[in-house]
Design an enzyme around this catalytic site. Structure first.
Site, mmCIF file in Angstrom:
data_model
loop_
_atom_site.group_PDB
_atom_site.id
_atom_site.type_symbol
_atom_site.label_atom_id
_atom_site.label_comp_id
_atom_site.label_asym_id
_atom_site.label_seq_id
_atom_site.Cartn_x
_atom_site.Cartn_y
_atom_site.Cartn_z
ATOM 1 N N HIS A 147 -1.454 -1.331 -3.848
ATOM 2 C CA HIS A 147 -2.593 -0.722 -3.430
ATOM 3 C C HIS A 147 -2.904 0.501 -3.081
ATOM 4 O O HIS A 147 -2.022 1.282 -2.738
ATOM 5 C CB HIS A 147 -2.861 -1.751 -2.053
ATOM 6 C CG HIS A 147 -3.985 -1.476 -1.488
ATOM 7 N ND1 HIS A 147 -5.227 -2.194 -1.650
ATOM 8 C CD2 HIS A 147 -4.567 -0.634 -0.153
ATOM 9 C CE1 HIS A 147 -6.222 -1.824 -0.870
ATOM 10 N NE2 HIS A 147 -5.946 -1.100 -0.026
ATOM 11 N N ASP A 157 -5.062 3.708 -1.706
ATOM 12 C CA ASP A 157 -6.158 4.116 -0.858
ATOM 13 C C ASP A 157 -6.505 5.235 -0.950
ATOM 14 O O ASP A 157 -5.823 6.326 -0.928
ATOM 15 C CB ASP A 157 -5.592 3.912 0.528
ATOM 16 C CG ASP A 157 -5.130 2.657 1.198
ATOM 17 O OD1 ASP A 157 -6.447 1.561 1.099
ATOM 18 O OD2 ASP A 157 -4.016 2.134 1.352
ATOM 19 N N MET A 165 -12.578 4.431 -0.097
ATOM 20 C CA MET A 165 -12.929 4.811 0.949
ATOM 21 C C MET A 165 -13.811 6.215 0.907
ATOM 22 O O MET A 165 -13.393 7.314 1.438
ATOM 23 C CB MET A 165 -12.003 4.876 2.287
ATOM 24 C CG MET A 165 -11.450 3.314 2.414
ATOM 25 S SD MET A 165 -9.792 3.618 3.184
ATOM 26 C CE MET A 165 -8.786 3.620 1.903
ATOM 27 N N ASP A 167 -6.606 -6.143 4.515
ATOM 28 C CA ASP A 167 -6.107 -4.971 4.529
ATOM 29 C C ASP A 167 -5.948 -4.211 5.866
ATOM 30 O O ASP A 167 -7.131 -4.100 6.454
ATOM 31 C CB ASP A 167 -7.163 -4.011 3.530
ATOM 32 C CG ASP A 167 -6.331 -2.755 3.231
ATOM 33 O OD1 ASP A 167 -5.217 -2.346 3.852
ATOM 34 O OD2 ASP A 167 -7.217 -1.702 2.606
ATOM 35 N N GLY A 168 -4.841 -4.093 6.276
ATOM 36 C CA GLY A 168 -4.788 -3.309 7.699
ATOM 37 C C GLY A 168 -3.734 -4.175 8.588
ATOM 38 O O GLY A 168 -4.449 -5.360 9.034
ATOM 39 N N GLY A 169 -2.857 -3.684 9.230
ATOM 40 C CA GLY A 169 -2.104 -4.311 10.163
ATOM 41 C C GLY A 169 -1.276 -5.681 9.917
ATOM 42 O O GLY A 169 -1.053 -6.453 10.799
ATOM 43 N N MET A 202 -9.131 8.361 0.161
ATOM 44 C CA MET A 202 -9.983 8.775 1.331
ATOM 45 C C MET A 202 -10.649 10.004 0.974
ATOM 46 O O MET A 202 -9.973 11.096 0.426
ATOM 47 C CB MET A 202 -9.224 8.864 2.538
ATOM 48 C CG MET A 202 -8.309 7.452 2.797
ATOM 49 S SD MET A 202 -7.421 7.403 4.195
ATOM 50 C CE MET A 202 -6.612 5.867 4.292
ATOM 51 N N GLY A 211 1.232 -1.826 4.015
ATOM 52 C CA GLY A 211 1.956 -0.512 3.880
ATOM 53 C C GLY A 211 2.788 -0.405 4.673
ATOM 54 O O GLY A 211 4.119 -0.478 4.411
ATOM 55 N N SER A 219 0.783 -1.306 0.011
ATOM 56 C CA SER A 219 0.009 0.122 0.007
ATOM 57 C C SER A 219 0.926 1.144 -0.071
ATOM 58 O O SER A 219 1.542 1.410 0.974
ATOM 59 C CB SER A 219 -0.848 0.115 1.322
ATOM 60 O OG SER A 219 -1.399 1.423 1.461
ATOM 61 N N MET A 254 -11.636 -5.618 5.734
ATOM 62 C CA MET A 254 -10.775 -4.545 6.710
ATOM 63 C C MET A 254 -10.425 -5.325 7.920
ATOM 64 O O MET A 254 -11.240 -5.616 8.834
ATOM 65 C CB MET A 254 -11.625 -3.298 6.921
ATOM 66 C CG MET A 254 -11.673 -2.477 5.684
ATOM 67 S SD MET A 254 -10.271 -2.224 4.550
ATOM 68 C CE MET A 254 -9.236 -1.233 5.965
ATOM 69 N N PHE A 295 -6.447 5.004 8.244
ATOM 70 C CA PHE A 295 -5.028 5.302 8.391
ATOM 71 C C PHE A 295 -4.237 4.002 8.330
ATOM 72 O O PHE A 295 -4.650 2.916 8.665
ATOM 73 C CB PHE A 295 -4.803 5.901 9.942
ATOM 74 C CG PHE A 295 -5.781 6.913 10.331
ATOM 75 C CD1 PHE A 295 -5.324 8.297 10.112
ATOM 76 C CD2 PHE A 295 -7.001 6.756 10.814
ATOM 77 C CE1 PHE A 295 -6.091 9.408 10.316
ATOM 78 C CE2 PHE A 295 -7.865 7.903 10.879
ATOM 79 C CZ PHE A 295 -7.499 9.091 10.656
ATOM 80 N N GLY A 353 -0.564 1.887 9.453
ATOM 81 C CA GLY A 353 -0.048 1.675 10.603
ATOM 82 C C GLY A 353 -0.892 1.302 11.862
ATOM 83 O O GLY A 353 -0.273 1.523 13.097
ATOM 84 N N HIS A 357 -8.477 1.136 -3.576
ATOM 85 C CA HIS A 357 -9.325 0.765 -2.538
ATOM 86 C C HIS A 357 -10.238 2.181 -2.233
ATOM 87 O O HIS A 357 -9.621 3.134 -1.930
ATOM 88 C CB HIS A 357 -8.789 0.466 -1.493
ATOM 89 C CG HIS A 357 -9.491 0.165 -0.088
ATOM 90 N ND1 HIS A 357 -8.810 -0.085 1.164
ATOM 91 C CD2 HIS A 357 -10.833 0.295 0.161
ATOM 92 C CE1 HIS A 357 -9.893 -0.150 2.222
ATOM 93 N NE2 HIS A 357 -10.875 0.000 1.534
HETATM 94 C C1 DX5 Z 1 -6.201 1.592 5.895
HETATM 95 C C2 DX5 Z 1 -5.980 1.346 4.459
HETATM 96 C C3 DX5 Z 1 -4.857 0.311 4.357
HETATM 97 C C4 DX5 Z 1 -3.510 0.772 4.858
HETATM 98 C C5 DX5 Z 1 -2.951 -0.276 5.446
HETATM 99 O O1 DX5 Z 1 -7.405 2.470 5.994
HETATM 100 O O2 DX5 Z 1 -7.061 0.741 3.655
HETATM 101 O O3 DX5 Z 1 -4.584 0.084 2.795
HETATM 102 O O4 DX5 Z 1 -2.679 1.476 3.876
HETATM 103 O O5 DX5 Z 1 -1.701 0.175 6.098
HETATM 104 P P1 DX5 Z 1 -0.795 -0.913 7.085
HETATM 105 O O6 DX5 Z 1 -0.283 -2.074 6.176
HETATM 106 O O7 DX5 Z 1 0.178 0.010 7.468
HETATM 107 O O8 DX5 Z 1 -1.776 -1.192 8.209
HETATM 108 ZN ZN ZN Z 2 -6.696 -0.199 1.617
#
Ligand code: DX5
Ligand code: ZN
Length: 215
Positions: free
Chosen positions: A32, A34, A67, A174-176, A36, A196, A7, A136, A142, A144, A65
């Site tokens: 990927h 994002d 959002m 997606d995420g963490g 927003m 990411g 990401s 998700m 965000f 991280g 993606h």
């Molecule tokens: C969060 C995003 C993710 C984000 C993931 O809203 O959709 O794609 O970039 O980042 P990490 O891998 O750092 O959690």
């Molecule tokens: Zn994403």
């Protein structure tokens, strides 16, 4: 082997060419992006203009993606910018089935993302129309953040829903995602890992991508 989708939200925006070169040379399959809008999520990132730049600088599949509220208003712009896969949030769609048809008729793969509080069972009646489900594993907005452990159970539920219907729908997480939890995410039934921070904040992103790919 899993599909790896770094990401770019966590990239260094003053050195994007370097990160795109790194991606091109890496074992990543997708990248990927994002998007927003400050309404659907409490943060603003970037729009189609940047997607177009990434598309020109990279050779991998462009996984976008959204959002954002009212994603149907922007689907065509993201297609023109270079999106290969366009994912909308179920929570942002009053007419999800229609939105999926729109994305496909524009020539993209159609993805649906669901927030941590949303049950995978809400996808039951539309699953056959979805190319990719993005689960998700953090609250969107965000990079991280910490992986929400209940996601593992959701992956298993969704995998058995797909199996029961004989569907090849891809499951993206997606995420963490980290080098420590990726193996358990994959063994629960995921196909695609978005990463990411794990990739772009590591000392050797190329090697980190290779590690995720070859878990
Ligand atoms: C969060 C995003 C993710 C984000 C993931 O809203 O959709 O794609 O970039 O980042 P990490 O891998 O750092 O959690
Ligand atoms: Zn994403």
């Amino acid at each position: 082997m899993p599909i790896i989708a770094p990401s770019l939200l966590s990239a260094n925006f003053l050195q994007l060419q370097n990160d795109c070169d790194m991606l091109n040379a890496s074992e990543a399959d997708w990248y990927h992006l994002d998007i927003m809008d400050g309404r659907f999520v409490p943060n603003i990132s970037f729009g189609p203009m940047l997607v177009e730049f990434f598309k020109k600088a990279t050779s991998k599949v462009c996984d976008v993606h959204l959002m954002i509220e009212e994603p149907e208003k922007f689907a065509e712009q993201f297609k023109n910018a270079g999106a290969d896969i366009l994912t909308v949030h179920i929570e942002a769609c009053n007419h999800l089935h229609r939105n999926l048809q729109q994305i496909k008729s524009l020539g993209m793969k159609a993805g649906v993302a669901i927030n941590p509080h949303t049950s995978v069972h809400l996808l039951e009646d539309v699953l056959a129309d979805i190319d990719l489900v993005c689960l998700m594993s953090v609250n969107p907005g965000f990079g991280g953040q910490k992986f929400i452990p209940q996601t593992i159970e959701k992956i298993k539920q969704l995998r058995s829903m797909c199996n029961a219907k004989g569907l090849q729908t891809l499951i993206e997480i997606d995420g963490g995602v980290t080098l420590d939890n990726a193996a358990s995410i994959l063994s629960a039934g995921a196909d695609v890992l978005v990463a990411g921070n794990t990739v772009f904040k590591s000392s050797n992103p190329l090697e980190t991508i290779a590690k995720l790919k070859n878990l």
